[in-house]
Design an enzyme around this catalytic site. Structure first.
Site: not given
Ligand code: UT7
Length: 328
Positions: A115, A255, A285
């Site tokens: 990225c 970004h 993204n």
């Molecule tokens: O471009 C390079 C850099 N990339 C980035 O900077 C991306 C960085 N990361 C992020 O933007 C975030 O971490 C995400 C958007 C990818 C995820 O958000 P989060 O708040 O960190 O969520 P999480 O991964 O901790 O997941 C929380 C919950 C999980 O459920 P449980 O385990 O708490 O029951 C996931 O399974 O949300 C669930 N989950 C979803 N639920 C509905 C993960 N993806 C989804 C989804 N829809 N699409």
């Protein structure tokens, strides 16, 4: 501004026609519009057509950038394409693009810093034009992330989109001057955001396909934390290099990975959120394309005026990061 200043003399971008909404994704994986908007700030993203490889997106953006500067492709001396989704492993997408553009006098190569690739490309091109090795360079950030997205993985498939942005660098006496730049990387974090299959480590085979190794894998939570720290750190480093304070920056083009990351970076830098340019809501993204697409939108939308100092700041797989200050 001195006659010899090197900077951006043309910028352009392209987003494919097809729009994928959160409602569309609700029909594909177990997700909801509410979750996506709340956790990422993304509403829609653009998806390239089957017959549009990344070079086709790059071509549209390049034509737009060259057109803005009324610059003939045959006068181009250097062509860099930053991408992780090249048309094929080789030849480079820069060479493919060269043929499509008719830029046969340009040296061509691809650059992979995920990225952060476009900022890396801009830094390299800036130095090469500044030292007189080339008189101009076109730096393209282009991605067809839909081609490496696992459409069964809700953790990642809601995040990405396709698009391209391009900037023409050359000597300028009418704005666009690059003031300072800095790059960084830390390979110890590589496995938090990567695509394992398809290279010499895991060449494509039935097994690698079965194991879904040809898709992006990401440890979102950890990447999030590192992204905020690294982007704020890169912004502070480039401000120091330029001898500037954050208050002097009129507009930040970060970004575009997640609205919450953009807000956290603004808070860390004590820069009002209104100064942050946001495209993640309608682009998702775009990896290496995210900053040039956002910069082009900011310029077209009148958010950037002559004389403004603009801060560009990137973070991506590797991990890699970088920042640049441009006087428009
Ligand atoms: O471009 C390079 C850099 N990339 C980035 O900077 C991306 C960085 N990361 C992020 O933007 C975030 O971490 C995400 C958007 C990818 C995820 O958000 P989060 O708040 O960190 O969520 P999480 O991964 O901790 O997941 C929380 C919950 C999980 O459920 P449980 O385990 O708490 O029951 C996931 O399974 O949300 C669930 N989950 C979803 N639920 C509905 C993960 N993806 C989804 C989804 N829809 N699409």
């Amino acid at each position: 501004m001195s006659e010899k200043a090197v900077g951006i003399i043309g910028i352009g971008s392209y987003l494919p026609e097809r729009v994928l909404t959160n409602a569309d994704l609700e029909r594909m994986v177990d997700t909801s519009d509410e979750w996506i908007v709340e956790r990422t700030g993304i509403n829609t993203r653009h998806i390239a057509a089957k017959d549009q490889p990344v070079s086709a997106l790059a071509l549209e953006a390049s034509r737009a950038a060259l057109g803005k500067a009324s610059f003939s492709p045959s006068a181009l001396e250097l062509l860099i394409v930053a991408t992780v989704t090249g048309d094929m492993p080789f030849p480079s997408t820069a060479c493919v693009l060269q043929e499509k553009l008719g830029a046969f006098n340009a040296a061509c190569f691809d650059l992979n810093a995920a990225c952060s690739g476009w900022i890396y490309g801009m830094d390299v091109a800036w130095q090469l034009v500044r030292c007189g090795r080339y008189r101009n360079a076109l730096v393209v950030g282009a991605e067809k992330l839909s081609a490496i997205t696992d459409w069964q993985d809700r953790n990642t498939c809601v995040l990405f989109g396709d698009g391209a942005g391009a900037a023409l660098l050359g000597h300028t006496s009418s704005g666009g001057e690059i003031i300072a730049s800095c790059l960084g990387a830390d390979g110890r974090w590589g496995k938090l955001l990567y695509m394992r299959g398809g290279g010499s480590l895991c060449p494509a085979s039935h097994e690698t396909v079965d194991q879904r190794l040809h898709y992006i894998k990401m440890e979102g939570k950890e990447v999030f934390k590192q992204a905020v720290t690294a982007m704020a750190g890169a912004a502070e480093a480039v401000l120091e290099k330029a001898g500037m304070r954050a208050e002097q920056i009129s507009c930040v083009i970060p970004h575009q990975a997640n609205m919450r990351i953009i807000k956290a970076v603004a808070r860390k830098l004590a820069i009002p959120f209104e100064k942050m340019c946001v495209t993640v809501d309608h682009c998702g993204n775009l990896s290496a394309a995210s900053i040039p697409v956002a910069l082009d939108e900011a310029m077209r939308g009148g958010r950037v005026r002559a004389g403004d100092y603009v801060l560009l700041v990137a973070f991506g797989g590797g991990f890699t990061w970088g920042a640049m200050i441009v006087k428009m």
